[in-house]
Write an enzyme that holds these catalytic residues in place. Structure first.
Site, PDB file in Angstrom:
ATOM      1  N   TYR A 136       0.826  -1.214   0.000  1.00 33.92           N
ATOM      2  CA  TYR A 136       0.000   0.000   0.000  1.00 33.92           C
ATOM      3  C   TYR A 136       0.858   1.261   0.000  1.00 33.92           C
ATOM      4  CZ  TYR A 136       1.338   0.700   4.850  1.00 33.92           C
ATOM      5  OH  TYR A 136       2.079   0.922   5.981  1.00 33.92           O
ATOM      6  N   PHE A 146       2.130   9.957   3.013  1.00 37.35           N
ATOM      7  CA  PHE A 146       2.365   9.891   4.463  1.00 37.35           C
ATOM      8  C   PHE A 146       2.762   8.486   4.925  1.00 37.35           C
ATOM      9  CE2 PHE A 146      -2.201   9.019   4.077  1.00 37.35           C
ATOM     10  CZ  PHE A 146      -2.352   7.891   4.883  1.00 37.35           C
ATOM     11  N   ASP A 147       2.542   7.469   4.082  1.00 40.13           N
ATOM     12  CA  ASP A 147       2.935   6.116   4.495  1.00 40.13           C
ATOM     13  C   ASP A 147       2.960   5.186   3.281  1.00 40.13           C
ATOM     14  OD1 ASP A 147       3.679   4.037   6.112  1.00 40.13           O
ATOM     15  OD2 ASP A 147       1.687   3.661   6.952  1.00 40.13           O
ATOM     16  N   ILE A 171      -7.740   0.657   9.892  1.00 37.64           N
ATOM     17  CA  ILE A 171      -8.906   1.545   9.849  1.00 37.64           C
ATOM     18  C   ILE A 171     -10.060   0.853   9.124  1.00 37.64           C
ATOM     19  CG2 ILE A 171      -7.579   3.685  10.021  1.00 37.64           C
ATOM     20  CD1 ILE A 171      -7.769   3.978   7.001  1.00 37.64           C
ATOM     21  N   TYR A 197      -9.256   8.205  10.250  1.00 40.38           N
ATOM     22  CA  TYR A 197      -8.790   8.550  11.598  1.00 40.38           C
ATOM     23  C   TYR A 197      -9.666   9.596  12.282  1.00 40.38           C
ATOM     24  CZ  TYR A 197      -4.697   5.778  10.476  1.00 40.38           C
ATOM     25  OH  TYR A 197      -3.855   4.732  10.144  1.00 40.38           O
ATOM     26  N   PHE A 214      -5.600   5.903  -0.852  1.00 37.52           N
ATOM     27  CA  PHE A 214      -4.655   4.782  -0.824  1.00 37.52           C
ATOM     28  C   PHE A 214      -4.640   4.061  -2.164  1.00 37.52           C
ATOM     29  CE2 PHE A 214      -5.933   5.308   3.591  1.00 37.52           C
ATOM     30  CZ  PHE A 214      -4.743   5.175   4.294  1.00 37.52           C
TER      31      PHE A 214
END
Length: 222
Positions: A136, A146-147, A171, A197, A214
């Protein structure tokens, strides 16, 4: 007279004869039978009205049933009105429960959208509790990455993230979206804050009320 002292007033032969009238029977049942008994046999009410509408064979049957069931009148007898109110309350409660059971289940509106980039293979999708393996990358609305668990070019290939789907390990947007994907599928998923979130965000990485994007590859599941 206590209920233990109540004995049949007439014999079967006397009941069958003309000597015992409907009025005699109704009067006796009113004096000896409990209100619950009278209501069950539809004998409650004014004497004249009951005598007028009742049939003698039914009265004889009620008379015999009184001694079979021993539902005699007691000193602390509950009034017919209270019995009716209690039955009505039980009926209302039952009706409400049936109405609630008949209500269609409210289907929650999904808080994500999915666009398939590459189709997967097979007919099935992961179900709650299945172990999934995914690659991902995640971006904020402004396009900031961010990730990710995908290794940049020139480094050793990374391992996929492995977890049990539908169990809250990630999540909710991920859980829900992954359970619609096929093995090998690559999808772009935009998740609203409610299934991401939320109002709290995540430390200094994800701001409050952030919509996240994502790209997820479902490597495999079992």
């Amino acid at each position: 007279m206590s209920s233990s002292e109540i004995t049949p007033k007439w014999t079967a032969e006397e009941l069958a004869g003309e000597g015992v009238s409907k009025k005699d029977l109704v009067s006796y049942l009113h004096e000896s039978g409990s209100n619950t008994f009278l209501l069950a046999h539809k004998l409650n009410g004014k004497l004249a009205s009951v005598v007028k509408t009742a049939k003698k064979p039914a009265l004889i049957a009620a008379y015999k049933n009184l001694f079979e069931t021993k539902q005699f009148r007691s000193s602390d007898e509950v009034s017919a009105a209270e019995i009716k109110q209690e039955k009505a309350a039980v009926a209302d409660s039952s009706t409400e429960k049936q109405a609630e059971a008949a209500q269609p289940a409210v289907v929650e509106e999904p808080k994500y959208t999915k666009r398939v980039i590459k189709k997967g293979t097979g007919l099935g999708s992961p179900v709650k509790g299945d172990r999934v393996s995914v690659y991902y990358s995640g971006w904020l609305e402004d396009g900031k990455l961010f990730d990710t668990n995908i290794t940049t070019k020139g480094r050793k290939p990374s391992s996929p993230l492995v977890f049990k789907v539908g169990t809250g390990a990630v999540i909710r947007g991920w859980d829900e979206a992954l359970m619609t994907m096929k093995k090998g599928e690559v999808a772009s998923i935009v998740i609203q804050p409610e299934w991401a979130y939320g109002q709290r965000g995540k430390a200094d990485i994800i701001p409050p009320n952030a919509t996240l994007k994502f790209e997820i590859t479902l490597v495999q599941f079992d």
